[in-house]
Structures are given as C-alpha cells and as structure tokens.
Scaffold this active site. Structure first.
Site, short mmCIF file in Angstrom:
data_model
loop_
_atom_site.label_atom_id
_atom_site.label_comp_id
_atom_site.label_asym_id
_atom_site.label_seq_id
_atom_site.Cartn_x
_atom_site.Cartn_y
_atom_site.Cartn_z
N LYS A 1 0.94 -1.40 0.04
CA LYS A 1 -0.22 0.00 0.04
C LYS A 1 0.74 1.35 0.15
CE LYS A 1 -2.25 -0.59 3.93
NZ LYS A 1 -1.62 -1.96 4.24
N ARG B 1 0.05 -9.00 13.70
CA ARG B 1 -0.76 -7.91 12.88
C ARG B 1 -1.65 -8.60 11.71
NH1 ARG B 1 4.37 -4.73 10.34
NH2 ARG B 1 2.90 -3.41 9.48
P1 AMP Z 1 1.24 0.76 8.91
O1 AMP Z 1 2.56 1.55 8.73
O2 AMP Z 1 0.19 1.14 7.98
O3 AMP Z 1 1.42 -0.72 8.73
O4 AMP Z 1 0.75 0.87 10.38
C1 AMP Z 1 1.72 0.48 11.71
C2 AMP Z 1 0.87 0.19 12.87
O5 AMP Z 1 0.17 1.80 13.04
C3 AMP Z 1 -0.24 -0.66 12.63
O6 AMP Z 1 0.26 -2.04 13.08
C4 AMP Z 1 -0.90 -0.16 14.14
O7 AMP Z 1 -0.37 -0.61 15.24
C5 AMP Z 1 -0.84 1.45 13.87
N1 AMP Z 1 -1.91 2.05 12.79
C6 AMP Z 1 -1.85 2.70 11.64
N2 AMP Z 1 -3.12 2.94 10.97
C7 AMP Z 1 -4.06 2.53 12.02
C8 AMP Z 1 -5.19 2.78 12.14
N3 AMP Z 1 -6.11 3.34 11.06
N4 AMP Z 1 -6.07 2.28 13.28
C9 AMP Z 1 -5.43 1.67 14.27
N5 AMP Z 1 -4.03 1.57 14.25
C10 AMP Z 1 -3.20 1.96 13.13
#
Ligand code: AMP
Length: 218
Positions: free
Chosen positions: A13, A171
């Site tokens: 993404k 995750r």
């Molecule tokens: P990402 O970089 O999008 O993979 O996000 C890393 C981590 O940030 C996730 O595993 C969640 O712990 C937290 N996180 C990011 N976006 C969200 C969201 N929309 N809701 C809740 N936690 C989030």
C-alpha cells in the site's frame, strides 16, 4: 480524487500510495507514518502508540478519529488524497463516511490490493526502512550497500520493530479479524476495485491507474 488503499500489512500500500501521490499530485496520508512521526517526537500519543504498535495491535479508534479528522481538514487535503492504513476497523470506516459527508465529499474510490499470506510474511521480514527518509526497501535492493538509494544517508537502515516475525503474525491476525470486515462494509455500498499485489511495482500502479480510469503523462 479521494482514494482509500486497502490491504493487509506488507501488501504494498505504502509503495503504491507514493507512486499514485506523485502521478496524481494529491497527498499521501499514511496513518502509520503519522504515528511513527509522533513516536520519533516522543509525544504522549507517540509513547502510547509505540507500546501498541510494537505488539502488532491497533491504536484505539477514538485516537485515530482525531488524527484523521485533523489531517483531512488540512488545506493540503482539500483537492484529494490517498489514504494508506485508514480505515482499519468498521467503526473507522463509518467515521470516515461521516467526516467525508461533513466535508461535502460524495465520491471516494476504494482500491483493495491483494496478496497471499506467505508472500506477505516474506515481504515484511525482508524489508528495511531508512531512518532518515523513511523509505522502505527490500533486502535485495540494499544488500551490498549501506547508503540509502533515496536520500544517500549512510548506515541508516533498520528493521521496523513491528516487522519482526512474531509481531507480523499478530498484525496479520488483527488484519483478518478486525480489518478485513471493512471490505464487507464497503462492498455493501461502494464499488471496490481489486488489484493483484503480486508482480512488478510499476505494473501494479498501471493496473490501479487503469482501474481508476485516469490518464496521465508518462
Ligand atoms: P502501517 O504503517 O500502516 O502498517 O501501520 C503500523 C501500525 O500503526 C499498525 O500496525 C497499527 O498499530 C498502527 N496504525 C496505523 N494505522 C492505524 C489505524 N487506522 N488504526 C489503528 N492503528 C493504526
């Protein structure tokens, strides 16, 4: 154009959002990046977020509502955006609909990038980030170098603490139980564009853009 990029962690993404952001000239909004920036600044939000992110858990909806509202109300989001990592729960999807309604935005495009779980685990365990510019690379891309190909920083690569194998498993569990239902929610009222996330990065972006029916100069 308002694009919601949906998909499991590691499906690509972030990579696709950056490409689309530059081709379509609209901001890339990554809630993960916003949280990581709060962690770097050691704000109270950052300290709490780190505790949850390091375990592979989600940050609570109420906190995320505030973050998304603040970001979408900013001037830079007025003419479009690409959301990467939000919504991750059905409650967040509903809150986003409410917010878009308040902002008089009636159209959004939902793009779901797909990949099988084995590929995702392989990709996440093999990726490294640059501390300086935050760009993500695969081990293959940086194997023989300690210089970031994006910003030239030296010795700046690290493995995100949530890219360790046990955290990745958690995750993916959270994705399957809590985030996947968001797609069912969107399938009820919106057209979801499905794109295969396995393949060359440029081909995947082309496929997304074709599906979005956007023409652009190369
Ligand atoms: P990402 O970089 O999008 O993979 O996000 C890393 C981590 O940030 C996730 O595993 C969640 O712990 C937290 N996180 C990011 N976006 C969200 C969201 N929309 N809701 C809740 N936690 C989030």
């Amino acid at each position: 154009m308002r694009i919601i990029l949906f998909g499991a962690p590691g499906v690509g993404k972030g990579t696709q959002a950056k490409i689309l952001s530059s081709k379509l000239n609209i901001p890339h909004i990554s809630t993960g990046d916003i949280l990581r920036s709060a962690i770097d600044k050691k704000t109270p939000l950052g300290i709490e977020a780190k505790r949850l992110m390091d375990k592979g858990e989600l940050v609570p909806d109420t906190i995320m509502f505030g973050i998304i509202r603040g970001t979408l109300e900013e001037e830079q989001s007025k003419n479009g955006f690409i959301l990467d990592g939000f919504p991750r729960t059905v409650a967040q999807a509903k809150e986003l609909d409410k917010l878009l309604n308040e902002l008089n935005i009636s159209q959004k495009k939902i793009v779901a990038i797909t990949a099988n779980e084995d590929e995702i685990i392989k990709r996440l365990t093999n990726r490294r980030a640059c501390k300086n510019c935050k760009q993500i690379f695969t081990l293959d891309e940086i194997k023989y170098s300690d210089v970031c190909p994006n910003c030239n920083a030296k010795d700046s690569f690290y493995q995100r603490s949530d890219d360790k194998e046990e955290v990745i498993k958690k995750r993916l569990e959270v994705f399957n139980s809590t985030t996947k239902p968001v797609l069912d929610y969107y399938n009820e009222n919106d057209k979801v564009i499905y794109v295969d996330g396995i393949g060359k990065v440029e081909e995947i972006s082309q496929s997304i853009l074709q599906n979005l029916e956007v023409s652009f100069e190369k």
